[in-house]
Design an enzyme around this catalytic site. Sequence first.
Site, mmCIF file in Angstrom:
data_model
loop_
_atom_site.group_PDB
_atom_site.id
_atom_site.type_symbol
_atom_site.label_atom_id
_atom_site.label_comp_id
_atom_site.label_asym_id
_atom_site.label_seq_id
_atom_site.Cartn_x
_atom_site.Cartn_y
_atom_site.Cartn_z
ATOM 1 N N SER A 239 1.073 -2.387 -4.129
ATOM 2 C CA SER A 239 1.179 -1.167 -3.339
ATOM 3 C C SER A 239 1.995 -0.103 -4.079
ATOM 4 O O SER A 239 1.611 0.334 -5.159
ATOM 5 C CB SER A 239 1.763 -1.482 -1.959
ATOM 6 O OG SER A 239 1.615 -0.396 -1.080
ATOM 7 N N MET A 240 3.147 0.301 -3.540
ATOM 8 C CA MET A 240 3.983 1.282 -4.215
ATOM 9 C C MET A 240 4.339 0.829 -5.623
ATOM 10 O O MET A 240 4.515 1.654 -6.538
ATOM 11 C CB MET A 240 5.264 1.526 -3.414
ATOM 12 C CG MET A 240 6.195 2.514 -4.075
ATOM 13 S SD MET A 240 7.758 2.736 -3.194
ATOM 14 C CE MET A 240 8.568 3.863 -4.334
ATOM 15 N N TRP B 78 6.330 -1.132 -0.599
ATOM 16 C CA TRP B 78 7.194 -0.367 0.301
ATOM 17 C C TRP B 78 6.903 -0.818 1.728
ATOM 18 O O TRP B 78 5.737 -1.030 2.075
ATOM 19 C CB TRP B 78 6.847 1.110 0.120
ATOM 20 C CG TRP B 78 7.558 2.088 1.000
ATOM 21 C CD1 TRP B 78 8.691 2.788 0.713
ATOM 22 C CD2 TRP B 78 7.151 2.535 2.302
ATOM 23 N NE1 TRP B 78 9.011 3.623 1.741
ATOM 24 C CE2 TRP B 78 8.082 3.480 2.748
ATOM 25 C CE3 TRP B 78 6.095 2.199 3.160
ATOM 26 C CZ2 TRP B 78 7.989 4.116 3.977
ATOM 27 C CZ3 TRP B 78 5.998 2.809 4.393
ATOM 28 C CH2 TRP B 78 6.944 3.768 4.781
ATOM 29 N N ASP C 121 -8.492 -2.300 3.765
ATOM 30 C CA ASP C 121 -7.094 -1.852 3.670
ATOM 31 C C ASP C 121 -6.904 -0.591 4.504
ATOM 32 O O ASP C 121 -7.451 0.467 4.184
ATOM 33 C CB ASP C 121 -6.748 -1.587 2.207
ATOM 34 C CG ASP C 121 -5.260 -1.378 1.958
ATOM 35 O OD1 ASP C 121 -4.583 -0.809 2.844
ATOM 36 O OD2 ASP C 121 -4.770 -1.759 0.887
ATOM 37 N N HIS D 96 -4.299 -4.692 3.694
ATOM 38 C CA HIS D 96 -3.326 -4.339 2.660
ATOM 39 C C HIS D 96 -2.542 -5.582 2.227
ATOM 40 O O HIS D 96 -2.437 -5.870 1.033
ATOM 41 C CB HIS D 96 -2.381 -3.271 3.210
ATOM 42 C CG HIS D 96 -1.541 -2.613 2.163
ATOM 43 N ND1 HIS D 96 -2.074 -1.867 1.138
ATOM 44 C CD2 HIS D 96 -0.187 -2.577 1.999
ATOM 45 C CE1 HIS D 96 -1.105 -1.397 0.384
ATOM 46 N NE2 HIS D 96 0.054 -1.821 0.881
#
Length: 278
Positions: A100-101, A34, A229, A258
């Site tokens: 991630s998402m 995202w 991160d 990240h």
Amino acid sequence: MPFIETNHTEKGEKTKLFYQDYGIGQPIILIHGWPLSHMTWERQIPALIDAGYRCISYDRRGFGQSSKPWSSYDYSSLASDLNDLILTLNLNDVVLCGFSMGGGEVVRYFTDFGSKKISKAILISSIIPLVAKKADNPDGVPEKDLNGIMENLQTDYPGFAKEFGKNYFNASENKDTVSQGMLDFTWGLAMQASKHATVESAKSWAGTDFRPELANVDVPTLIVHGKSDNIVPIKTSADQAAKGIKNNRYEKFDDAPHGLYVTHTDKLNKILIEFLKS
């Protein structure tokens, strides 16, 4: 351009997902984070193809070149889209790779559809299992910070995305690997998304507790996360995922942000291929 139609309809029209399909061999589905798009995988796809794998990357509904419906940004709807992609392309022996998402789609897929078609899973910088701070998740993101994200998304999404990109790459500490061009490129991907989709999907990654679902991931799983991160703290995510997913290999990158697929491209690609061939 290649699209698949999902089972989701809105006002009589089916949602269309844009995808890219390269290479031959065992299929790997790459699920982006995202609020970006399939283009974030451009540093991994060539290495994976050269290693003998078929790479399928797609834009989540509401992002990139996919349809931007008004509704259904919950994780079961997103996992259903993933399942529609697998069925439409008639895939088996699939490796699911979520960034991630995208880790949420991976885990929810196992909950809703099982592992019959899946051989391995990969979670990179993933939000799994829980983002929000709670009494039993003290290292999570405080509610006031999550509320601040939602407010900034609504009031100044372009400005939010600019600052997000800097934290995404820990840009001030990684000037040798993250150029202004890369920051601009990442911002441009975020601007392809529907603002409504970014808000609704943010509610999903911020508010979904996947801890009870970790046991559903019953295939060998690679977990990769950066200790630096600033977007998804490692203690509330990968550290817990590694405890809840039974058969896993956990790789921590000491100084990685990240967006480690840019700052640690070679190291990440090497580990991905080692895991796929193991």
